[in-house]
Motif scaffolding. Structure first.
Motif, mmCIF file in Angstrom:
data_model
loop_
_atom_site.group_PDB
_atom_site.id
_atom_site.type_symbol
_atom_site.label_atom_id
_atom_site.label_comp_id
_atom_site.label_asym_id
_atom_site.label_seq_id
_atom_site.Cartn_x
_atom_site.Cartn_y
_atom_site.Cartn_z
ATOM 1 N N THR A 157 0.753 -1.115 -0.169
ATOM 2 C CA THR A 157 0.043 -0.042 -0.115
ATOM 3 C C THR A 157 0.897 1.256 0.019
ATOM 4 N N VAL A 158 1.969 1.333 0.899
ATOM 5 C CA VAL A 158 2.681 2.488 0.938
ATOM 6 C C VAL A 158 3.507 2.669 -0.536
ATOM 7 N N LYS A 159 4.086 1.471 -1.309
ATOM 8 C CA LYS A 159 4.520 1.493 -2.463
ATOM 9 C C LYS A 159 3.651 2.063 -3.544
ATOM 10 N N THR A 160 2.264 1.672 -3.560
ATOM 11 C CA THR A 160 1.360 2.117 -4.494
ATOM 12 C C THR A 160 0.775 3.349 -4.065
ATOM 13 N N LEU A 161 0.581 4.012 -3.022
ATOM 14 C CA LEU A 161 0.258 5.316 -2.733
ATOM 15 C C LEU A 161 1.255 6.403 -2.837
ATOM 16 N N LYS A 162 2.653 5.838 -2.744
ATOM 17 C CA LYS A 162 3.823 7.014 -2.890
ATOM 18 C C LYS A 162 4.127 6.991 -4.363
ATOM 19 N N LYS A 163 3.698 5.800 -4.979
ATOM 20 C CA LYS A 163 3.921 6.028 -6.671
ATOM 21 C C LYS A 163 2.969 6.944 -7.044
ATOM 22 N N ASN A 164 1.560 6.621 -6.911
ATOM 23 C CA ASN A 164 0.789 7.681 -7.343
ATOM 24 C C ASN A 164 0.972 9.118 -6.912
ATOM 25 N N ALA A 165 1.173 9.401 -5.540
ATOM 26 C CA ALA A 165 1.402 10.683 -5.144
ATOM 27 C C ALA A 165 2.438 11.545 -6.068
ATOM 28 N N TYR A 166 3.854 10.434 -6.213
ATOM 29 C CA TYR A 166 4.653 11.311 -6.885
ATOM 30 C C TYR A 166 4.369 11.647 -8.334
ATOM 31 N N LYS A 167 3.590 10.784 -8.835
ATOM 32 C CA LYS A 167 3.129 11.035 -10.465
ATOM 33 C C LYS A 167 2.240 12.313 -10.223
ATOM 34 N N ASN A 168 1.255 12.401 -9.530
ATOM 35 C CA ASN A 168 0.522 13.622 -9.081
ATOM 36 C C ASN A 168 1.391 14.865 -8.926
ATOM 37 N N LEU A 169 2.530 14.519 -8.118
ATOM 38 C CA LEU A 169 3.446 15.761 -7.825
ATOM 39 C C LEU A 169 4.183 16.141 -9.235
#
Length: 183
Positions: A157-169
């Motif tokens: 979950t950490v990896k997935t949410l972090k990946k999506n967050a960085y994509k948004n940023l």
């Protein structure tokens, strides 16, 4: 902030709306202090300079026509006040000989840096709660497993949410780069 909110902020500022002025101050104060500190290497004087810059913005608010010109005005006024401060204090110390901060390249590089940080910080605040917490912990140096333990979630979950967050940023910063080139 959306383009419409940006233009509304400028319009309200032009009308003398103190709430719009306060919003502008909250949005730019920290970044401008860091920007000024690149010139002065003295945070107390940097804060004073930025406060003076905001007074100047208020005095000239009716002449500001767009959000882009407002940002440009803020950084330019801050830079000019820093350089004036340095020149006035140059007699007390011989710090200014050959100083790079008088160059346009120094100014532009620091504007880009501070605007990027400001937008990144703003983008992080706009992330969903869990993603925001993950990014903040990551920026504090936490590893994925430590973040998972801290938030009681799985490492996947950490990896997935972090990946999506960085994509948004990245999208936010990418849009900023395009907008900044238009200024």
């Amino acid at each position: 902030m959306s383009v419409q909110k940006d233009s509304d902020l400028v319009e309200e500022l032009r009308k003398g709306n103190v709430k719009a002025y306060r919003t502008l101050f909250q949005e730019f104060y920290d970044s401008l202090c860091l920007f000024a500190n690149k010139y002065l290497q003295d945070f107390d004087n940097s804060e004073d300079i930025v406060q003076e810059a905001f007074i100047t913005v208020w005095d000239y608010r009716k002449d500001i026509n767009s959000y882009a010109s407002l940002k440009s005005f803020l950084y330019t006024v801050t830079k000019n006040k820093c350089l004036s401060f340095l020149k006035n204090n140059a007699r007390k110390n011989d710090l200014l000989n050959g100083a790079s901060f008088f160059t346009e390249m120094f100014y532009e590089a620091n504007v880009v840096e501070e605007e990027t940080y400001r937008l990144l910080e703003k983008g992080i605040k706009e992330l969903p709660d869990q993603s925001r917490k993950i990014i903040q912990l990551h920026l504090e140096g936490f590893k994925n497993q430590e973040i998972a333990d801290e938030l009681n979630i799985s490492i996947n979950t950490v990896k997935t949410l972090k990946k999506n967050a960085y994509k948004n940023l990245r999208e936010i910063i990418g849009v900023f780069a395009i907008l900044f080139l238009d200024v």
